[in-house]
Write an enzyme that holds these catalytic residues in place. Structure first.
Site, short mmCIF file in Angstrom:
data_model
loop_
_atom_site.label_atom_id
_atom_site.label_comp_id
_atom_site.label_asym_id
_atom_site.label_seq_id
_atom_site.Cartn_x
_atom_site.Cartn_y
_atom_site.Cartn_z
N ASP A 1 31.96 61.13 -22.67
CA ASP A 1 32.27 60.56 -21.36
C ASP A 1 32.59 61.70 -20.39
OD1 ASP A 1 33.58 57.51 -20.37
OD2 ASP A 1 33.84 59.30 -19.13
N ASN B 1 34.32 47.31 -21.87
CA ASN B 1 34.60 46.48 -20.69
C ASN B 1 33.37 45.65 -20.36
OD1 ASN B 1 37.11 47.82 -20.48
ND2 ASN B 1 36.14 49.49 -19.38
N GLY C 1 36.87 45.81 -15.50
CA GLY C 1 36.83 47.25 -15.30
C GLY C 1 35.50 47.89 -15.62
N HIS D 1 28.22 49.45 -23.28
CA HIS D 1 28.69 50.66 -23.95
C HIS D 1 30.04 50.42 -24.59
CE1 HIS D 1 30.03 50.78 -19.76
NE2 HIS D 1 31.11 51.39 -20.19
N HIS E 1 33.45 52.56 -25.79
CA HIS E 1 34.20 53.81 -25.70
C HIS E 1 34.83 54.09 -27.07
CE1 HIS E 1 34.57 53.72 -21.15
NE2 HIS E 1 34.27 52.46 -21.39
#
Ligand code: 5GP
Length: 136
Positions: A30, A86, A92, A99, A101
C-alpha cells in the site's frame, strides 16, 4: 466498471511494489501504509467489492491472502496481521476495485480500527431477525 488505479498497476502502467502474483490475483504494498509491510491483495478481474464479486474470484483472493499473510507478518517481525476490507464509500472504500488489506500488527495497543458499543438486547433480536428475513 470504471478503470481504477489498481487496473493500471495490474497492467503495469504505473509502478507498484509487487510482492506476489498468480493468474487471478496480485499483491503489492500500500502506497500509504497503516504500518510498515501493509499489503493489498487484489483480483485481476475488475470487480468493485463484496456486492458484485463472484465466488470464484473471492476464493482466489482469499487464497492469496492466506498464502502471503505469514510472509507479510514475518517481513517486519510482526506478531499478527489485521485483515481488513472496505466495501462501499460509507465503509471507507476509496478504490472501487475489490481488495483486502493485510496490515502487520506488533501489539494490540498500537491502534484500533473501530469503536465498540454496548447494545440493548432488543436491538440484537430485531436486527438478527431482519438479516434472517433478508436472507430468505
Ligand atoms: P480503501 O480505502 O479503498 O480500502 O483503500 C485503498 C488503498 O489503496 C489505500 O490504503 C491507499 O493507500 C491505497 N492506494 C491508493 N492508490 C494507490 C496506488 O496508486 N498505489 C498503491 N500501491 N496503493 C494505493
Amino acid at each position: 466498471m470504471e478503470d481504477t488505479i489498481f487496473m493500471k498497476i495490474i497492467r503495469r502502467e504505473i509502478p507498484a511494489d509487487i510482492v506476489y502474483e498468480d493468474a487471478e490475483t496480485i499483491a503489492f504494498l500500500d502506497v500509504k501504509p497503516a504500518a510498515p509491510g501493509h499489503t493489498l491483495v487484489v483480483p485481476k478481474k475488475p470487480v468493485q467489492n463484496i456486492f458484485d464479486v463472484d465466488d470464484g474470484t473471492l476464493v482466489a483472493v482469499m487464497r492469496t491472502v492466506r498464502k502471503i499473510a505469514p510472509a507479510v507478518r514475518n517481513s517486519v517481525g510482526a506478531h499478527g496481521v489485521h485483515i481488513n476490507s472496505n466495501h462501499g464509500a460509507a465503509a471507507g472504500q476509496i478504490v472501487f476495485h475489490l481488495h483486502f488489506h493485510i496490515i502487520p500488527r506488533h501489539d494490540r495497543n498500537e491502534f484500533s480500527f473501530w469503536p465498540q458499543h454496548d447494545s440493548a438486547r432488543s436491538e440484537f433480536v430485531t436486527i438478527a431477525e431482519k438479516i434472517r428475513q433478508l436472507l430468505g
